[in-house]
Write a protein that holds these residues in place. Sequence first.
Motif, PDB file in Angstrom:
ATOM      1  N   TYR A 551       0.837  -1.204   0.000  1.00  0.00           N
ATOM      2  CA  TYR A 551       0.000   0.000   0.000  1.00  0.00           C
ATOM      3  C   TYR A 551       0.874   1.257   0.000  1.00  0.00           C
ATOM      4  O   TYR A 551       0.521   2.264  -0.606  1.00  0.00           O
ATOM      5  N   GLY A 552       1.993   1.157   0.671  1.00  0.00           N
ATOM      6  CA  GLY A 552       2.942   2.261   0.620  1.00  0.00           C
ATOM      7  C   GLY A 552       3.527   2.435  -0.765  1.00  0.00           C
ATOM      8  O   GLY A 552       3.720   3.562  -1.236  1.00  0.00           O
ATOM      9  N   ILE A 553       3.794   1.313  -1.437  1.00  0.00           N
ATOM     10  CA  ILE A 553       4.335   1.377  -2.801  1.00  0.00           C
ATOM     11  C   ILE A 553       3.323   2.024  -3.744  1.00  0.00           C
ATOM     12  O   ILE A 553       3.672   2.885  -4.566  1.00  0.00           O
ATOM     13  N   LEU A 554       2.060   1.643  -3.640  1.00  0.00           N
ATOM     14  CA  LEU A 554       1.031   2.246  -4.486  1.00  0.00           C
ATOM     15  C   LEU A 554       0.947   3.756  -4.253  1.00  0.00           C
ATOM     16  O   LEU A 554       0.835   4.542  -5.198  1.00  0.00           O
ATOM     17  N   THR A 555       1.005   4.162  -2.991  1.00  0.00           N
ATOM     18  CA  THR A 555       0.950   5.586  -2.663  1.00  0.00           C
ATOM     19  C   THR A 555       2.186   6.304  -3.179  1.00  0.00           C
ATOM     20  O   THR A 555       2.094   7.423  -3.702  1.00  0.00           O
ATOM     21  N   ALA A 556       3.342   5.671  -3.038  1.00  0.00           N
ATOM     22  CA  ALA A 556       4.590   6.262  -3.536  1.00  0.00           C
ATOM     23  C   ALA A 556       4.541   6.446  -5.049  1.00  0.00           C
ATOM     24  O   ALA A 556       4.991   7.474  -5.581  1.00  0.00           O
ATOM     25  N   ARG A 557       3.997   5.474  -5.747  1.00  0.00           N
ATOM     26  CA  ARG A 557       3.889   5.577  -7.204  1.00  0.00           C
ATOM     27  C   ARG A 557       2.954   6.725  -7.581  1.00  0.00           C
ATOM     28  O   ARG A 557       3.201   7.438  -8.561  1.00  0.00           O
ATOM     29  N   ARG A 558       1.878   6.905  -6.815  1.00  0.00           N
ATOM     30  CA  ARG A 558       0.982   8.036  -7.068  1.00  0.00           C
ATOM     31  C   ARG A 558       1.710   9.365  -6.858  1.00  0.00           C
ATOM     32  O   ARG A 558       1.310  10.381  -7.409  1.00  0.00           O
ATOM     33  N   GLY A 559       2.754   9.336  -6.042  1.00  0.00           N
ATOM     34  CA  GLY A 559       3.556  10.538  -5.810  1.00  0.00           C
ATOM     35  C   GLY A 559       4.785  10.637  -6.704  1.00  0.00           C
ATOM     36  O   GLY A 559       5.689  11.422  -6.431  1.00  0.00           O
ATOM     37  N   TRP A 560       4.846   9.791  -7.755  1.00  0.00           N
ATOM     38  CA  TRP A 560       5.914   9.839  -8.764  1.00  0.00           C
ATOM     39  C   TRP A 560       7.287   9.471  -8.181  1.00  0.00           C
ATOM     40  O   TRP A 560       8.327   9.907  -8.665  1.00  0.00           O
ATOM     41  N   LEU A 561       7.333   8.622  -7.157  1.00  0.00           N
ATOM     42  CA  LEU A 561       8.604   8.271  -6.534  1.00  0.00           C
ATOM     43  C   LEU A 561       9.357   7.246  -7.372  1.00  0.00           C
ATOM     44  O   LEU A 561       8.785   6.255  -7.811  1.00  0.00           O
ATOM     45  N   THR A 562      10.648   7.485  -7.551  1.00  0.00           N
ATOM     46  CA  THR A 562      11.526   6.558  -8.263  1.00  0.00           C
ATOM     47  C   THR A 562      12.437   5.861  -7.257  1.00  0.00           C
ATOM     48  O   THR A 562      12.695   6.388  -6.169  1.00  0.00           O
ATOM     49  N   PRO A 563      12.965   4.677  -7.580  1.00  0.00           N
ATOM     50  CA  PRO A 563      13.766   3.919  -6.610  1.00  0.00           C
ATOM     51  C   PRO A 563      14.952   4.672  -6.001  1.00  0.00           C
ATOM     52  O   PRO A 563      15.168   4.576  -4.786  1.00  0.00           O
ATOM     53  N   PRO A 564      15.746   5.421  -6.781  1.00  0.00           N
ATOM     54  CA  PRO A 564      16.922   6.062  -6.175  1.00  0.00           C
ATOM     55  C   PRO A 564      16.595   7.041  -5.049  1.00  0.00           C
ATOM     56  O   PRO A 564      17.437   7.292  -4.180  1.00  0.00           O
ATOM     57  N   ARG A 565      15.364   7.579  -5.054  1.00  0.00           N
ATOM     58  CA  ARG A 565      14.998   8.568  -4.036  1.00  0.00           C
ATOM     59  C   ARG A 565      14.478   7.931  -2.760  1.00  0.00           C
ATOM     60  O   ARG A 565      14.187   8.620  -1.787  1.00  0.00           O
ATOM     61  N   CYS A 566      14.345   6.610  -2.742  1.00  0.00           N
ATOM     62  CA  CYS A 566      13.835   5.889  -1.574  1.00  0.00           C
ATOM     63  C   CYS A 566      14.984   5.144  -0.906  1.00  0.00           C
ATOM     64  O   CYS A 566      15.586   4.247  -1.506  1.00  0.00           O
ATOM     65  N   ILE A 567      15.287   5.488   0.326  1.00  0.00           N
ATOM     66  CA  ILE A 567      16.462   4.912   0.984  1.00  0.00           C
ATOM     67  C   ILE A 567      16.311   3.416   1.242  1.00  0.00           C
ATOM     68  O   ILE A 567      17.311   2.712   1.387  1.00  0.00           O
ATOM     69  N   ASN A 568      15.087   2.914   1.278  1.00  0.00           N
ATOM     70  CA  ASN A 568      14.873   1.479   1.507  1.00  0.00           C
ATOM     71  C   ASN A 568      15.289   0.626   0.316  1.00  0.00           C
ATOM     72  O   ASN A 568      15.358  -0.596   0.430  1.00  0.00           O
ATOM     73  N   THR A 569      15.518   1.258  -0.837  1.00  0.00           N
ATOM     74  CA  THR A 569      15.932   0.511  -2.031  1.00  0.00           C
ATOM     75  C   THR A 569      17.450   0.424  -2.143  1.00  0.00           C
ATOM     76  O   THR A 569      17.959  -0.333  -2.979  1.00  0.00           O
ATOM     77  N   TRP A 570      18.168   1.178  -1.341  1.00  0.00           N
ATOM     78  CA  TRP A 570      19.624   1.253  -1.494  1.00  0.00           C
ATOM     79  C   TRP A 570      20.307  -0.045  -1.082  1.00  0.00           C
ATOM     80  O   TRP A 570      19.827  -0.762  -0.178  1.00  0.00           O
TER      81      TRP A 570
END
Length: 583
Positions: A551-570
């Motif tokens: 659900y957080g991922i869906l919300t993040a996508r609605r906010g145009w978030l890309t992987p490099p800007r999310c510290i949990n993807t590092w």
Amino acid sequence: MSTNAELERIFDEMAKVLELTGANPFRVNAHARVARLMGDLTYDIATLADDPRKLTAIDGIGDGTARKIIEFVKTGKVAEHDELVEKVPRGLFQVMEIPGLGPKTVKLLWEQAGVTDLESLKKALDSGVVEKLPRMGAKTVQNIRDSLAFAAKAGERIRLGVALPIAEAIVERLRAVPGVTHIQYAGSLRRGRETIGDIDILASTTDENALFAAFTAMPGIEKVLVAGGTKASVRLERGVQVDLRILPEDSFGAALMYFTGSKEHNIVLRERAIKMGYRLNEYGLFPDDGDAAPHKRGVTPVASRTEQEIYRKLQLHWVPPELREDRGELDAAFQDKPPTLIELPDIRAELHAHTTASDGRLTIDELAAEARRRGFHTIAVTDHSKSSIQANGLNEDRLRAHIEAIREAQSRIKGITILAGAEVDILSDGRLDYADDILALLDIVVASPHVALKQEPGKATARLLAAIKHPLVHILGHPTGRLIGKRDGLHPDVNALAAAAAEHDTALELNANSLRLDLRDTHIKAAVDGGALIAIDTDAHCAEHFDELRYGILTARRGWLTPPRCINTWPAKKLHAWLKKKR
């Protein structure tokens, strides 16, 4: 109520009155678009009202709208709104909220049955007046009665975390019905909105009767509302309405696009199609020969089977459903280089989780094992601080012992890094719940507001900025403190938070728990635009909470978030180096 919320209501009511009185659809849509814009803003629009040029610099606000905003800020009202709402009974706004009652029907009920509010609607139904109106009848009257009863019982939209599992279970069940070739949920649920009104399911099949029979015989159905033709509707015992539409396989893509929405996105697509010499509807993209309803006249569509081919024919990149809100996804800049949005498999670490030391249900070992099972390279143990008495928050002595227990667990457990952290309360004046010497002992600090969640926006902003700027804080946790449908939370200036977070290298959290989704989608977009980092965390208190991540991922996508800007993807090395910079 805030200035933004008041203006959202005013422009929404203006759009509804214009629709009820038969105004030009473009004028109706223009007012509705401004209402939506007011609801999406992440700062107080009143701060720009001293200069019309600042307002008109915002996409979607023209000179006329700017004048109305300035008028409201100065006088507390908009004269044109006051004039418009005098033209219709105010109670009709509530009538328009009843499922199945569109503007044309409400206008008919008002003008020919004397309906002015919900009470007069009930009386008109009971008297038999409604049944005698054009396009009405006993079945329609009963459907309206059912909708009234449902609205009274439900009262609220359904959270994403409730609706999505229901939709997935229904789709999986119906996919097994012989003859089904395509099936998918659509609507605001497919777009990942935090709440939905009902569930829309689209299907193609070679055996309509078998599919309808399976759908209407599902367990948990309270009532079958409609069944026949190409549509069936049921109301579930859980208070959710589910609509199933059967569509020709050749036009499934066009229908999926149409019923996914949003309305605003579809309007822009249709306008683009017209400019290119086409006509776009739920049956396909057709050559525009000047006559209406090309699908009824046997005109062959130039694209219809998939969404991708329709976008391609309109010379556009395919737009992910989460972005279809007319927030710039069809602009030239987006189309020139569409962002690669974050996806669930991108997440490699959980940085906000609780154990039995405070109010969690898992031990340190169990939490680490669950995170490792899910493929994470890092898990942060962030139990509550001492002011969270209701959550069994840790005082300084308990925290020191807890840190030692985490270090001991790490010495035994291989294959995952266990961080010793804390979710530290941000007190009402911006101070943190532990002194700096205690914070310095921790690998990670998530600072969150839990009290004084009705502070006025200026104080809330200053309070959160103090936490963001604190040199030992890594993440600002669930920044507004809202609970969807239950608690409004703080209304800080998110643009200011994003700017400070970017400057001080502090991440803003998107709490993925479906009760929170805090930051919300428009806040994430503001943070992305402001250059801030984002942390997507589940705030896990048990193993099942890790499932909330989607659900957080869906919300993040609605906010145009890309992987490099999310510290949990590092990768682990990059994340751990970033954490150590504040130590």
